[in-house]
Write an enzyme that holds these catalytic residues in place. Structure first.
Site, short mmCIF file in Angstrom:
data_model
loop_
_atom_site.label_atom_id
_atom_site.label_comp_id
_atom_site.label_asym_id
_atom_site.label_seq_id
_atom_site.Cartn_x
_atom_site.Cartn_y
_atom_site.Cartn_z
N ASN A 9 0.86 -1.18 0.00
CA ASN A 9 0.00 0.00 0.00
C ASN A 9 0.90 1.23 0.00
OD1 ASN A 9 -1.86 2.01 0.45
ND2 ASN A 9 -2.34 1.41 2.57
N LYS A 11 0.08 4.24 -0.40
CA LYS A 11 -0.59 5.46 0.09
C LYS A 11 -0.31 6.61 -0.89
CE LYS A 11 -0.34 3.53 4.66
NZ LYS A 11 -0.20 3.71 6.11
N HIS A 96 -9.77 1.73 4.81
CA HIS A 96 -8.49 1.86 5.51
C HIS A 96 -8.66 2.85 6.66
CE1 HIS A 96 -4.34 2.97 6.33
NE2 HIS A 96 -4.01 1.81 5.79
N GLU A 98 -6.93 5.22 7.71
CA GLU A 98 -6.69 6.63 7.37
C GLU A 98 -7.91 7.24 6.70
OE1 GLU A 98 -3.03 5.94 5.25
OE2 GLU A 98 -2.07 5.45 7.16
N GLU A 156 -5.65 -4.24 10.94
CA GLU A 156 -4.58 -3.27 11.15
C GLU A 156 -4.82 -2.47 12.42
OE1 GLU A 156 -2.62 -2.17 7.19
OE2 GLU A 156 -4.42 -0.94 7.33
N GLY A 162 2.30 2.74 10.79
CA GLY A 162 3.29 3.78 10.60
C GLY A 162 4.04 4.17 11.86
N SER A 202 3.20 -1.63 10.43
CA SER A 202 4.66 -1.70 10.63
C SER A 202 5.26 -3.07 10.31
CB SER A 202 5.03 -1.26 12.05
OG SER A 202 4.62 0.07 12.27
P1 PGA Z 1 2.60 0.70 7.69
O1 PGA Z 1 1.15 0.91 7.05
O2 PGA Z 1 3.14 -0.58 7.16
O3 PGA Z 1 3.39 1.90 7.24
O4 PGA Z 1 2.42 0.66 9.17
C1 PGA Z 1 0.27 -0.15 6.92
C2 PGA Z 1 -1.05 0.33 6.34
O5 PGA Z 1 -1.53 1.38 6.77
O6 PGA Z 1 -1.61 -0.32 5.43
#
Ligand code: PGA
Length: 244
Positions: A9, A11, A96, A98, A156, A162, A202
């Site tokens: 992903n 983003k 997601h 976000e 998640e 992140g 992460s």
């Molecule tokens: P990350 O993001 O691996 O940077 O923690 C995962 C995600 O939000 O899909």
């Protein structure tokens, strides 16, 4: 056997020009892969370039990060499932965290998008993070069993996205089992056993193998670590190593 599914992903990162050089490096490192499924999920603007590249590397699947639930119409700034489908997109991330936190996505909009994606022939990757039972029951409301098995769930935990902090393999496995038990009540045990559940938050080369070894962790949704082709390639190697 559920085939492990590793999804990058990106983003809001990488231009289509950067995407092209990324793929050159990445494909050079991984060679041909058929024992695990790889999904690249770039911003919309890089989808055509990736579609072209995947003609020569058909084991690479393409996903989108979002879509609107309507087929067309006066929705400035939105993209429909059909528009994605004709670009050879196979997966679409829905809900997601976000999008839930920053763009007002709710369980109801998630549900509408899931139905619309399936109708257009896309496979939703439905993200859940906190109130798992409610997000599953509302997000997957009114789905047929036939549709339910097409779905991928991404678990998640928000505190892990992140942040560099990952759930321990045991914590993640426990959450995945719980998710499967909810799916089992909704769609029956057989279908729930077929649904793939990814872990996200992460994931990096250092922790991927341990997570993917858990029996209910069927893959990963990777943000930060997927932006570097070398590190995403390493994660793919780890996923393959788990199988052998
Ligand atoms: P990350 O993001 O691996 O940077 O923690 C995962 C995600 O939000 O899909």
């Amino acid at each position: 056997m559920r085939k492990k599914i590793l999804a990058a992903n990106w983003k809001m990162n990488l231009t289509h020009i950067e995407a092209e050089s990324y793929m050159h490096t990445f494909l050079g490192e991984i060679g041909e892969v058929d024992d695990v499924e790889i999904v690249m999920i770039p911003p919309f603007t890089s989808i055509p370039v990736l579609a072209q590249i995947s003609e020569k590397a058909p084991f690479i699947r393409i996903g989108a990060q979002n879509m609107h639930w309507e087929r067309s119409g006066a929705y400035t700034g939105e993209i429909s499932a059909t528009m994605l489908r004709v670009l050879f997109v196979k997966y679409v991330v829905i809900g997601h965290s976000e999008r839930r936190m920053l763009f007002g996505e709710t369980d109801e909009t998630v549900n509408r998008k899931v139905h619309s994606a399936l109708e257009a022939g896309l496979r939703p990757i439905v993200c859940v993070e906190t109130v798992l039972r409610r997000q599953l029951e509302l997000g997957l409301k009114d789905l047929s069993v036939k549709d339910a098995v097409e779905i991928v769930i991404a678990y998640e935990p928000v505190w892990a996205i992140g942040t560099g902090r990952t759930a321990t393999p045991a914590q993640a496995e426990e959450a995945h089992r719980f998710i499967r038990s909810v799916l089992s009540k909704m769609f029956g045990t057989g279908p729930a056993e077929r649904v793939r559940i990814q872990y996200g938050g992460s994931v990096k080369p250092e922790n991927a193998q341990e997570l993917l070894r858990q029996s209910d962790i069927d893959g990963a949704l990777i943000g930060g670590a997927s932006l570097d082709p070398h590190s995403f390639a390493k994660i793919i190697r780890h996923a393959e190593a788990v199988l052998h």
